[in-house]
Design an enzyme around this catalytic site. Structure first.
Site, short mmCIF file in Angstrom:
data_model
loop_
_atom_site.label_atom_id
_atom_site.label_comp_id
_atom_site.label_asym_id
_atom_site.label_seq_id
_atom_site.Cartn_x
_atom_site.Cartn_y
_atom_site.Cartn_z
N GLU A 47 83.46 -1.92 75.81
CA GLU A 47 83.83 -0.52 75.83
C GLU A 47 82.53 0.26 75.62
OE1 GLU A 47 86.79 0.68 72.97
OE2 GLU A 47 86.62 2.78 73.60
N ARG A 271 85.42 -14.74 66.63
CA ARG A 271 84.31 -13.81 66.77
C ARG A 271 83.16 -14.24 65.88
NH1 ARG A 271 86.13 -8.80 67.01
NH2 ARG A 271 84.21 -7.76 66.52
N LYS A 281 81.09 -1.68 65.90
CA LYS A 281 80.35 -0.56 66.48
C LYS A 281 80.60 0.72 65.68
CE LYS A 281 81.67 -1.72 70.68
NZ LYS A 281 82.00 -1.64 72.10
P1 ATP Z 1 83.42 -3.85 67.82
O1 ATP Z 1 84.60 -4.22 66.96
O2 ATP Z 1 82.11 -4.31 67.30
O3 ATP Z 1 83.42 -2.43 68.24
P2 ATP Z 1 84.70 -4.60 70.17
O4 ATP Z 1 85.37 -5.91 70.31
O5 ATP Z 1 85.54 -3.41 70.00
O6 ATP Z 1 83.60 -4.73 69.10
P3 ATP Z 1 84.07 -4.38 72.89
O7 ATP Z 1 83.09 -3.51 73.56
O8 ATP Z 1 85.50 -4.14 73.12
O9 ATP Z 1 83.75 -4.31 71.37
O10 ATP Z 1 83.73 -5.91 73.15
C1 ATP Z 1 83.33 -6.46 74.38
C2 ATP Z 1 83.51 -7.95 74.30
O11 ATP Z 1 82.70 -8.49 73.27
C3 ATP Z 1 84.94 -8.32 73.96
O12 ATP Z 1 85.35 -9.35 74.82
C4 ATP Z 1 84.89 -8.74 72.54
O13 ATP Z 1 85.87 -9.68 72.26
C5 ATP Z 1 83.48 -9.31 72.43
N1 ATP Z 1 83.00 -9.23 71.05
C6 ATP Z 1 82.88 -8.13 70.29
N2 ATP Z 1 82.45 -8.43 69.06
C7 ATP Z 1 82.27 -9.78 69.03
C8 ATP Z 1 81.85 -10.71 68.05
N3 ATP Z 1 81.50 -10.32 66.82
N4 ATP Z 1 81.78 -12.02 68.37
C9 ATP Z 1 82.11 -12.42 69.61
N5 ATP Z 1 82.52 -11.60 70.59
C10 ATP Z 1 82.61 -10.29 70.32
MG MG Z 2 87.06 -2.91 71.47
#
Ligand code: ATP
Ligand code: MG
Length: 562
Positions: A47, A271, A281
Site C-alpha cells: 500500500e 511476518r 508503517k
Molecule cells: P505495515 O503493517 O508495516 O504497514 P503492511 O502489511 O500494512 O505493513 P503493506 O504495504 O500492506 O504493508 O505490505 C505489502 C506486503 O508486505 C504485504 O504482502 C505484507 O504482508 C508484507 N509485509 C509487511 N510487513 C511485513 C513483515 N514485517 N514481514 C513480512 N512481510 C511483510
Molecule cells: Mg497493509
C-alpha cells in the site's frame, strides 16, 4: 537467535547447506507437478502509504525469489484503495527500493486500475442477492456484529430488493451520499463463527482525492474485496501474505467462488519481526512526523532507504531474508543476524582505509622532520583488482586514544610506556615519553622507531600488538555518525502496561564525532561502504556529505559489541 553471532550464523550456514524446501516451495512444486498451474505468478502488493521496511524486503525476496526459482514472474501491484493515506512520493520510493534490492517486476499495476471491474463485480453480487446497501452507521454495524460467542443481528436493510440495492449503489458511486451514510456489504452469514464472514463491508464512501484516479471515485473497495479480486484479474497463482490474514482467507475464497473468476489462492507466512525495532508503517510515519528521526531514510530506521543510507548492501539484505527462512509461526529475529549479514558481505567487498576517530598525537622523535615516505597496502585484501594504495608516513601521526594505556592491565598488547607495537603497514615503534596538559590529560606520546622493521624491507621482527594511524600532514578531517539501536527494548511488541513504543526510544541512538582519515578514503569511489581498519564499516552519507565536509555513517562494527 543468540547474541553470539558467529555461533548463530554458523549454525544457520550449516542448516542452509542441507536445507529442504520451505513450505511454500513444497506447495508450488506440488502444484506444478500435478498441473494445478503451468507456471508461477506472484505479486508484491504494497500500500503506497509509507516507505518500505525490512519486513517488506522479506516479502519481496520471498515473492520474487519463489517465482524466479520456478521460472515464473512477479507483479508489483500498488494496493491503492485508501486515498486519504496514499501518495505518489511513496509509489516512487517503493519502486526505487524494489529495484535497488535487485528485483525486476513483470508488470507495474495498481488496484485503482481495477475500480471499474470491481464495481461491475459488486453489481453482479448484488444481482445474485449476495450483497446489499446498508444504511446503518459504522457504530450500529459494529455493535450488531455480535461477539465470538453471540451471533450478530441482521441489519434491517439486509433484505432490500435487488433493484433498490443496484440503484442505491449507483447513487453511492454518483456521490449522492456523505461519508459514512451508506456502505455496501456482502450478504454471507450473521452467525458465522468467523466474525469477518458476518456480512463484511465491501465499499465505503470516501470523498477524497485519489493520487491516481483523482475525483473520479467517491466509493472505495475495502481490502478484503479488492485484494483477492485484483489477484484474480492478474491470474496470480500464489498470493502470499502474512499470518494475520489467515482469518481473511475464507472471505478471499468466498468472493472468488461467488464471482466464478480465476481461482487465485492465498498462503500465509510469519511476518518478520526484529529485536529493538518497530516495523509498522504507521509507527515509522510517527517517528518521521514527530522528528524523532530525520526522515524515512534516517540511517537508524529499519526502512530499506534507511538501511541503504546506513551502508547496507542489497546482497546483505537478501542474505538476511534467506537466512531468516519462511516460518509458519510468529517469531522475533535478533538484530545481530542482520548485522552479521552485512559484515559478511562487506568483509569480502569493502575497500580498506585507516582512520582515527578519537585522536591523540604521536611523535617519532628519531624520524627526520619534513620527511615523507610511503607504506604500501592493498585497497582490499580480498580483491586484487582493487589495487594498492600508498599511505604517506611521517614524523607526526594520530593514533586512537584507546590504543595507549599508561597503566595497562595484563594482556594489553597495544602501546604502553616503554612498550613496543607495530604501526600497521609500517615500522615498529617504542614509547619513550608522554606529555600531559595541566589537567593530567595525555596530549602527546613520544616514541622512537626501529628503521630496520619496515615490512618488505630489512629483517622481519614481530611484536604482539598492531595499531592503526594517520599521518598528521596527510590527515583529512571527517565527520562520523555513530548509531545505536533506535529502541531500548528487545521485543517491541511486548510493552509494559501503560507504555507506548515511543517511551522506549533510545536517547543515545546518534553520536556525532570528528576524526581523521588518510587522503585515499576521500577519493574512494567504490560506491559501497568501506572498512575503517580495526573499527568497522562506514559509508559516505549520501545526503549531507560534500567534498569540503566528508560525512560518514557507521554501518556496523567489525564484531558485535552487544
Ligand atoms: P505495515 O503493517 O508495516 O504497514 P503492511 O502489511 O500494512 O505493513 P503493506 O504495504 O500492506 O504493508 O505490505 C505489502 C506486503 O508486505 C504485504 O504482502 C505484507 O504482508 C508484507 N509485509 C509487511 N510487513 C511485513 C513483515 N514485517 N514481514 C513480512 N512481510 C511483510
Ligand atoms: Mg497493509
Amino acid at each position: 537467535m543468540k547474541e553470539n553471532n558467529k555461533g548463530a550464523a554458523g549454525k544457520l550456514n550449516a542448516l542452509s547447506e542441507v536445507r529442504s524446501l520451505n513450505f511454500l516451495e513444497e506447495i508450488v512444486e506440488d502444484h506444478l507437478e500435478k498441473g494445478v498451474h503451468k507456471s508461477v505468478l506472484t505479486r508484491f502488493p504494497p500500500e503506497p502509504n509509507g516507505y518500505l521496511h525490512i519486513g517488506h524486503a522479506k516479502s519481496i525476496c520471498l515473492n520474487f525469489g519463489l517465482a524466479k526459482k520456478y521460472g515464473g514472474q512477479t507483479n508489483l501491484r500498488f494496493d491503492d484503495t485508501n486515498p486519504t493515506k496514499e501518495d505518489v512520493e511513496y509509489v516512487d520510493s517503493i519502486k526505487e527500493d524494489v529495484k535497488w534490492l535487485g528485483f525486476d517486476w513483470a508488470r507495474e499495476l495498481y488496484a485503482s486500475d481495477y475500480f471499474e471491474q470491481l464495481y461491475d463485480w459488486a453489481c453482479i453480487l448484488i444481482e445474485k442477492g449476495l450483497a446489499y446497501v446498508d444504511d446503518q452507521t459504522q457504530e450500529q454495524i459494529r455493535s450488531n456484529r455480535g461477539t465470538v460467542t453471540k451471533p450478530g443481528t441482521p441489519s434491517p436493510y439486509r433484505d432490500r430488493a435487488v433493484e433498490e440495492n443496484l440503484l442505491l449503489f449507483r447513487q453511492m458511486r454518483d456521490g449522492k451520499f456523505a461519508d459514512g451514510e451508506k456502505v455496501l456489504r456482502a450478504k454471507i452469514d450473521m452467525a458465522h463463527p468467523n466474525m469477518l464472514m458476518r456480512d463484511p463491508i465491501m465499499y465505503r464512501t470516501i470523498h477524497a482525492h485519489h493520487h491516481r484516479t483523482g475525483d473520479r471515485w467517491c466509493i472505495y473497495p475495502m481490502y478484503d474485496y479488492a485484494h483477492g479480486q485484483s489477484d484474480s484479474i492478474e491470474k496470480i497463482t500464489h498470493s502470499i501474505c502474512t499470518l494475520e490474514f489467515d482469518v481473511h482467507r475464507p472471505l478471499y475464497d468466498w468472493f472468488i467462488e461467488k464471482l466464478d473468476i480465476f481461482p487465485s489462492k492465498q498462503y500465509e507466512f510469519a511476518r518478520l519481526n526484529i529485536t529493538y525495532t518497530v516495523m509498522s508503517k504507521r509507527k515509522l510515519l510517527q517517528l518521521v512526523n514527530n522528528n524523532y528521526v530525520t526522515g524515512w531514510d534516517d540511517p537508524r530506521m529499519p526502512t530499506i532507504s534507511g538501511l541503504r543510507r546506513r551502508g547496507y548492501t542489497p546482497e546483505s539484505i537478501r542474505m538476511f531474508a534467506d537466512k531468516v527462512g519462511v516460518a509458519k509461526r510468529d517469531n522475533i529475529i535478533d538484530l545481530s543476524l542482520l548485522e552479521w549479514c552485512v559484515r559478511e558481505d562487506l568483509n569480502r567487498r569493502a575497500n580498506r582505509y585507516m582512520t582515527v576517530l578519537d585522536p591523540i598525537k604521536l611523535v617519532i622523535t628519531n624520524y627526520p622532520e619534513g620527511k615523507t615516505e610511503y607504506c604500501s597496502a592493498a585497497v582490499n585484501p580480498g580483491e586484487e583488482s582493487a589495487g594498492r594504495r600508498e599511505i604517506p608516513f611521517s614524523r607526526e601521526l594520530y593514533i586512537e586514544r584507546a590504543d595507549f594505556m599508561e597503566e595497562p592491565p595484563k594482556k594489553y598488547f597495544r602501546l604502553r610506556p616503554g612498550g613496543e607495537v607495530r604501526l600497521k603497514y609500517s615500522y615498529i615503534i617504542q614509547c619513550e615519553n608522554i606529555i600531559k596538559d595541566q589537567n593530567g590529560k595525555i596530549i602527546e606520546i613520544q616514541c622512537t622507531y626501529d628503521p630496520s622493521t619496515k615490512p618488505g624491507e630489512g629483517k622481519w621482527r614481530s611484536v604482539k600488538g598492531t595499531i592503526h594511524w594517520v599521518s598528521v600532514p596527510d590527515a583529512h578531517e571527517i565527520e562520523v555518525r555513530l548509531f545505536d539501536r533506535l529502541f531500548l527494548k528487545p521485543d517491541m511488541d511486548d510493552l509494559e502496561e501503560g507504555k507506548e513504543y515511543i517511551d522506549y526510544l533510545n536517547p543515545n541512538s546518534l553520536e556525532v564525532i570528528k576524526g581523521y582519515a588518510e587522503q585515499a578514503l576521500i577519493k574512494d569511489n567504490s560506491g559501497i561502504a568501506v572498512q575503517f581498519e580495526r573499527i568497522g564499516y562506514f559509508i559516505t552519507d549520501n545526503v549531507d556529505s560534500c567534498e569540503s565536509k566528508p560525512i560518514f555513517n557507521k554501518t556496523v562494527g567489525l564484531r558485535s559489541n552487544w
